[in-house]
Design a protein around this motif. Structure first.
Motif, PDB file in Angstrom:
ATOM      1  N   HIS A 279       0.833  -1.207   0.000  1.00 40.10           N
ATOM      2  CA  HIS A 279       0.000   0.000   0.000  1.00 40.10           C
ATOM      3  C   HIS A 279       0.867   1.256   0.000  1.00 40.10           C
ATOM      4  O   HIS A 279       0.573   2.230  -0.714  1.00 40.10           O
ATOM      5  N   VAL A 280       1.944   1.237   0.783  1.00 40.51           N
ATOM      6  CA  VAL A 280       2.857   2.382   0.837  1.00 40.51           C
ATOM      7  C   VAL A 280       3.507   2.613  -0.526  1.00 40.51           C
ATOM      8  O   VAL A 280       3.554   3.743  -1.036  1.00 40.51           O
ATOM      9  N   LEU A 281       4.015   1.544  -1.157  1.00 36.97           N
ATOM     10  CA  LEU A 281       4.693   1.668  -2.449  1.00 36.97           C
ATOM     11  C   LEU A 281       3.735   2.060  -3.560  1.00 36.97           C
ATOM     12  O   LEU A 281       4.111   2.772  -4.498  1.00 36.97           O
ATOM     13  N   ALA A 282       2.485   1.590  -3.476  1.00 41.25           N
ATOM     14  CA  ALA A 282       1.491   1.972  -4.480  1.00 41.25           C
ATOM     15  C   ALA A 282       1.227   3.482  -4.425  1.00 41.25           C
ATOM     16  O   ALA A 282       1.085   4.142  -5.464  1.00 41.25           O
ATOM     17  N   ASN A 283       1.176   4.031  -3.216  1.00 43.02           N
ATOM     18  CA  ASN A 283       0.982   5.475  -3.068  1.00 43.02           C
ATOM     19  C   ASN A 283       2.206   6.246  -3.536  1.00 43.02           C
ATOM     20  O   ASN A 283       2.083   7.315  -4.144  1.00 43.02           O
ATOM     21  N   ILE A 284       3.396   5.698  -3.261  1.00 48.07           N
ATOM     22  CA  ILE A 284       4.621   6.349  -3.732  1.00 48.07           C
ATOM     23  C   ILE A 284       4.636   6.406  -5.257  1.00 48.07           C
ATOM     24  O   ILE A 284       5.010   7.421  -5.855  1.00 48.07           O
ATOM     25  N   ALA A 285       4.222   5.314  -5.908  1.00 51.12           N
ATOM     26  CA  ALA A 285       4.189   5.278  -7.372  1.00 51.12           C
ATOM     27  C   ALA A 285       3.259   6.331  -7.939  1.00 51.12           C
ATOM     28  O   ALA A 285       3.507   6.884  -9.027  1.00 51.12           O
ATOM     29  N   ASN A 286       2.187   6.623  -7.209  1.00 47.72           N
ATOM     30  CA  ASN A 286       1.221   7.629  -7.661  1.00 47.72           C
ATOM     31  C   ASN A 286       1.542   9.031  -7.144  1.00 47.72           C
ATOM     32  O   ASN A 286       0.777   9.975  -7.392  1.00 47.72           O
ATOM     33  N   GLY A 287       2.665   9.156  -6.416  1.00 51.27           N
ATOM     34  CA  GLY A 287       3.081  10.461  -5.918  1.00 51.27           C
ATOM     35  C   GLY A 287       2.248  10.982  -4.771  1.00 51.27           C
ATOM     36  O   GLY A 287       2.191  12.197  -4.543  1.00 51.27           O
ATOM     37  N   LYS A 288       1.600  10.072  -3.998  1.00 52.13           N
ATOM     38  CA  LYS A 288       0.728  10.488  -2.900  1.00 52.13           C
ATOM     39  C   LYS A 288       1.417  10.254  -1.553  1.00 52.13           C
ATOM     40  O   LYS A 288       2.116   9.268  -1.374  1.00 52.13           O
ATOM     41  N   THR A 289       1.188  11.165  -0.630  1.00 52.04           N
ATOM     42  CA  THR A 289       1.745  10.998   0.714  1.00 52.04           C
ATOM     43  C   THR A 289       0.962   9.909   1.447  1.00 52.04           C
ATOM     44  O   THR A 289      -0.230   9.703   1.199  1.00 52.04           O
ATOM     45  N   ILE A 290       1.650   9.235   2.361  1.00 51.42           N
ATOM     46  CA  ILE A 290       1.007   8.168   3.124  1.00 51.42           C
ATOM     47  C   ILE A 290       1.771   7.974   4.423  1.00 51.42           C
ATOM     48  O   ILE A 290       3.005   8.055   4.454  1.00 51.42           O
ATOM     49  N   GLY A 291       1.040   7.740   5.503  1.00 51.87           N
ATOM     50  CA  GLY A 291       1.674   7.553   6.802  1.00 51.87           C
ATOM     51  C   GLY A 291       2.509   8.764   7.186  1.00 51.87           C
ATOM     52  O   GLY A 291       2.027   9.902   7.151  1.00 51.87           O
ATOM     53  N   VAL A 292       3.774   8.556   7.534  1.00 51.58           N
ATOM     54  CA  VAL A 292       4.661   9.654   7.912  1.00 51.58           C
ATOM     55  C   VAL A 292       5.505  10.131   6.722  1.00 51.58           C
ATOM     56  O   VAL A 292       6.382  10.971   6.895  1.00 51.58           O
TER      57      VAL A 292
ATOM     58  N   ASP B 129       6.094  12.400   3.945  1.00 52.08           N
ATOM     59  CA  ASP B 129       5.612  13.650   3.373  1.00 52.08           C
ATOM     60  C   ASP B 129       5.946  13.693   1.887  1.00 52.08           C
ATOM     61  O   ASP B 129       6.547  12.767   1.336  1.00 52.08           O
ATOM     62  N   GLN B 130       5.581  14.796   1.226  1.00 49.39           N
ATOM     63  CA  GLN B 130       5.755  14.866  -0.221  1.00 49.39           C
ATOM     64  C   GLN B 130       7.220  14.803  -0.636  1.00 49.39           C
ATOM     65  O   GLN B 130       7.555  14.203  -1.656  1.00 49.39           O
TER      66      GLN B 130
END
Length: 367
Positions: A122-135, A137-138
């Motif tokens: 889930h963390v890596l999927a958000n990173i791939a989409n350029g979205k912040t997640i958990g701690v 930041d951008q």
């Protein structure tokens, strides 16, 4: 996969926090935007999780051995109540309760690790989409998004489109080569781990359907990993490859130090132990003493490997004790001599002459 990962979103904050802490350490060594800094952070996450899961791994070993020991009884129940499934289930549950065995215990490490695996996905999927997640930041997301391992971004997948891979600053060829190599390594490590378990650490004296099921899993699991792997980001492949290598090494250690009774590994272990005892005259190590003590406690219920070990000690004039130690034994030496034909080597009486064989009291006289 995204839906499943979303179910474990509650743990994404702790997972992302751990990754950030390791990244701050490795970033100081390799640079904050380096693929090695982010990749090693994922590897360190795996190691941390697996260290925490060691108690569960110990329970898994005990549960697996317990299930192996119960296979003959389970098979008897299945044959006895083959036409009554309900009674069969009741008897199985009764057997588990009496022996304190839980079939699900063998799956504990995998079940406990699943939330972390899907949270990382889930963390890596958000990173791939350029979205912040958990701690994350951008700034950290942008750094992780552009980080590459051998030319492949950690958020890229084998099945990504050329446009998506290009947006991550890489080429589709590089991504597919790196992911394909990692998928093959992941599948091979899974296959070797299961093969090592089947060939060395299974009680060969018990022939049951359980062994056939394990053999099937040896071939099925690597295929499942290969199929699923094409949909995993590079970072998740790093995670799963690392956990497979850890499992393989951990299992090798257990097989060498505490093998399953009746297995090929036990025979090899007891052979090494016998050489050590022969050289030093004692059993060195608390773990080895526990194994010897367990063999002594079995008495006539010892398997072939254990009987051979005890017999070899006896032949050397040694006797295993209840506490796992060995002592010099006069009886053992005598028994060993008798077993090796020592009685046949007793001195024979001297051959008597013809005159000596005559009846006593009537000495021979020459005429």
């Amino acid at each position: 996969m995204d839906t499943i990962a979303g179910l474990f979103s509650f743990i994404t904050t702790p997972v992302s926090w751990v990754i950030v802490q390791f990244h701050s350490l490795y970033g100081a060594l390799f640079g904050p935007d380096s693929g090695w800094a982010w990749g090693l952070s994922i590897v360190s996450l795996v190691i941390l999780i697996r260290i925490c899961l060691i108690p569960l791994f110990v329970k898994q070993i005990k549960a697996t051995r317990g299930m192996q020991a119960l296979q003959p009884k389970m098979k008897a129940i299945q044959e006895r109540y083959k036409n009554d499934k309900q009674r069969q289930s009741e008897e199985m549950m009764k057997l588990y309760k009496e022996t304190g065995t839980n079939p699900l215990s063998s799956c504990l490490p995998i079940l406990a690790q699943s939330p972390f695996f899907f949270a990382l996905y889930h963390v890596l999927a958000n990173i791939a989409n350029g979205k912040t997640i958990g701690v994350l930041d951008q700034q950290l997301v942008d750094s992780a998004r552009s980080a590459q391992i051998f030319g492949a971004p950690i958020a890229a997948k084998f099945m990504d489109s050329p446009a998506k891979v290009e947006a991550l600053g890489a080429t589709l060829t590089d991504v597919r080569i790196v992911t394909a190599v990692m998928i093959v390594m992941m599948s091979l490590s899974q296959f070797y781990t299961q093969r090592q378990l089947m060939q060395k650490n299974v009680d060969l004296t018990v022939k049951t359907p359980f062994m056939q099921q394990q053999k099937m899993l040896m071939y099925i699991f690597p295929v499942i990993f290969a199929v699923m792997g094409i949909n995993f980001p590079v970072g998740v492949l790093v995670y799963w490859l690392t956990t497979n290598v850890w499992t393989m090494g951990q299992q090798m250690y257990v097989i060498n130090q505490n093998p399953t009774p009746g297995s090929k590994a036990q025979d090899q272990f007891l052979t090494r132990l016998l050489k050590s005892v022969s050289s030093h005259g004692e059993v060195k190590g608390r773990g080895k003493k526990k194994i010897v003590a367990a063999i002594v406690a079995k008495g006539p219920d010892r398997n072939d490997n254990e009987r051979k070990f005890i017999a070899a000690l006896t032949k050397q004039g040694l006797a295993a004790q209840a506490d796992g130690s060995v002592i010099k034994s006069v009886e053992a030496t005598v028994d060993a001599d008798a077993a090796s034909g020592g009685a046949a080597k007793r001195q024979q009486p001297k051959r008597q002459s013809k005159s000596q064989r005559q009846t006593p009291g009537k000495p021979s006289t020459k005429k």
